[in-house]
Enzyme design. Structure first.
Site, PDB file in Angstrom:
ATOM      1  N   GLN A 100      44.225  63.918   2.084  1.00  0.00           N
ATOM      2  CA  GLN A 100      43.120  64.078   1.151  1.00  0.00           C
ATOM      3  C   GLN A 100      43.522  63.774  -0.292  1.00  0.00           C
ATOM      4  OE1 GLN A 100      41.959  68.142   1.863  1.00  0.00           O
ATOM      5  NE2 GLN A 100      41.456  67.750   4.013  1.00  0.00           N
ATOM      6  N   HIS A 162      43.814  69.857   0.724  1.00  0.00           N
ATOM      7  CA  HIS A 162      43.301  70.863  -0.214  1.00  0.00           C
ATOM      8  C   HIS A 162      43.812  70.655  -1.641  1.00  0.00           C
ATOM      9  CE1 HIS A 162      42.599  73.845   3.390  1.00  0.00           C
ATOM     10  NE2 HIS A 162      42.053  72.646   3.573  1.00  0.00           N
ATOM     11  N   GLU A 255      31.039  77.878   1.179  1.00  0.00           N
ATOM     12  CA  GLU A 255      30.424  78.811   0.248  1.00  0.00           C
ATOM     13  C   GLU A 255      29.785  78.124  -0.949  1.00  0.00           C
ATOM     14  OE1 GLU A 255      33.585  82.500   1.020  1.00  0.00           O
ATOM     15  OE2 GLU A 255      33.366  81.635  -0.990  1.00  0.00           O
ATOM     16  N   TYR A 265      37.468  85.450  -5.582  1.00  0.00           N
ATOM     17  CA  TYR A 265      36.483  85.011  -4.595  1.00  0.00           C
ATOM     18  C   TYR A 265      36.961  85.165  -3.154  1.00  0.00           C
ATOM     19  CZ  TYR A 265      33.594  83.958  -8.472  1.00  0.00           C
ATOM     20  OH  TYR A 265      32.814  84.126  -9.597  1.00  0.00           O
ATOM     21  N   TYR A 276      40.738  76.763  12.512  1.00  0.00           N
ATOM     22  CA  TYR A 276      40.364  75.640  13.372  1.00  0.00           C
ATOM     23  C   TYR A 276      40.785  75.873  14.818  1.00  0.00           C
ATOM     24  CZ  TYR A 276      39.429  73.344   8.953  1.00  0.00           C
ATOM     25  OH  TYR A 276      38.930  73.037   7.717  1.00  0.00           O
TER      26      TYR A 276
END
Length: 382
Positions: A100, A162, A255, A265, A276
């Site tokens: 990513q 991430h 979210e 949070y 997963y």
């Protein structure tokens, strides 16, 4: 390149409109340029500006009709009056292109006409892997110049997941950018590292002295909020002074949050998702001292990109939020009133992996998709 939306030309006649949750009468072609989509509060058609991108990530508008689109592999494409010019900005540094990781978001300084600064987040390579960095630069014609890395997140990691990462400014000129926890859950609760956080800076990278952890020993003073898994949507409502974020959950638990100063949070101590593998991450969905999302999605839609719409071109959509869905392959319109989630509507079902949604200076909505990689423009129909 075909400019007008063409089902046959793109070979996507079946998936564009199949399974849409709301009435979309394919026979209504009153514009003469495309199939009119009748959603709950607006009618529009899609103008496909460009195809053939790989992993488009962010977009922003320069003066005089030009806009820029980032590609994760480290390219910035130049469009002029909605057409790809065939040119890219030159001089961008190497990116840590793994999984990513790569070049991500792009935003102009709020006073770009005076400063000339353009901001990007990208995975910056280093000896031990890479990590999300915030960089700004200026342009000389199509050449990137005056490069400044104004924040480098630490620690570096060889992981390919991430990274975050979005950028937005508030009405006071503070800059916010998001980071993922790089696949190490505990990072999100650790104030001693930059991962799994939303950071607040001055536009030159200086750390505001009133940040919530600026005077806490051992804490990263740039942190504005923490306990995040992977925030890939960040937008600001200037009229109400509200910062919104969308965050990837694991299997379930994506979210929508309102981001407040110094708040936790919850990830991974509380979550509405499971791992997963099916394993339980936490038995808790609530815990004292940890914030609740104003909405969550289970199963996950893989939220990405976030827009708070302020224009007048689609009157029924004003003050609505729009998020992309990578796994869901659609765009979602969200109604929030007085900071409370009210309802949502799926749009563009099966259009592709919606990576970003942005508002142009003239109030139109543009959409970036992957698989297929496209730049789309939503044209309102009266």
């Amino acid at each position: 390149m075909e400019h007008i939306f063409s089902l046959a030309g793109l070979g996507i006649a079946l998936f564009l409109f199949a399974g849409c949750g709301h009435v979309q009468r394919q026979g209504d072609t009153s514009t003469g340029t495309g199939i009119v989509i009748h959603s709950e509060k607006a009618s529009f058609y899609i103008d496909t500006l460009h195809t053939g991108l790989e992993n488009p990530w962010g977009m922003t508008w320069l003066p005089e009709g030009r806009f820029l689109v980032t590609e994760r592999k480290g390219e910035i494409w130049i469009f002029d009056n909605d057409q790809y010019t065939g040119k890219k900005l030159s001089g961008f540094p190497d990116v840590y292109q793994r999984g990513q990781g790569g070049l991500m978001d792009i935003q102009l300084h709020p006073n770009y006409a005076e400063t000339g600064w353009i901001y990007v987040t990208y995975a910056k390579p280093g000896k031990d892997g890479g990590s999300t960095a915030l960089m700004r630069f200026q342009l000389i014609d199509n050449q990137i110049d005056h490069i400044e890395t104004i924040y480098q997140t630490l620690p570096l990691s060889a992981a390919g997941i991430h990274f975050g990462s979005r950028i937005t400014f508030d009405k006071r000129g503070y800059l916010y950018f998001s980071t993922g926890e790089r696949g190490i859950k505990e990072n999100a609760q650790d104030l001693a590292n930059d991962m799994g956080k939303i950071h607040r800076l001055h536009d030159d990278g200086r750390i505001p002295t009133d940040n919530p952890f600026a005077n806490q020993p051992g804490a990263k003073p740039s942190i504005w909020s923490y306990g995040h898994r992977n925030v890939q949507g960040l937008t600001y409502d200037a009229a109400n002074d509200v910062l919104y974020a969308t965050e990837h959950g694991p299997r379930g638990g994506d979210e929508l949050n309102i981001i407040d100063r110094g708040k936790n949070y919850g990830w991974p101590s509380i979550t509405y998702g499971i791992d997963y593998s099916g394993a339980i991450i936490s038995e808790l969905t609530e815990r004292e001292g940890m914030e609740q999302p104003i909405h969550y999605w289970t199963p996950s839609i893989a939220t990405c990109g976030l827009l708070y719409y302020t224009g007048d071109r689609y009157p029924g959509w004003k003050s609505n939020l729009f998020t992309g869905a990578l796994a869901g392959r659609h765009m979602t319109r969200i109604e929030v009133i007085n900071e409370r989630y009210i309802d949502e509507e799926k749009l563009l079902q099966n259009i592709g992996r919606v990576r970003n949604i942005a508002q142009s200076p003239d109030g139109l909505i543009y959409v970036l998709t992957e698989d297929p990689g496209m730049v789309l423009k939503l044209i309102p129909v009266d």
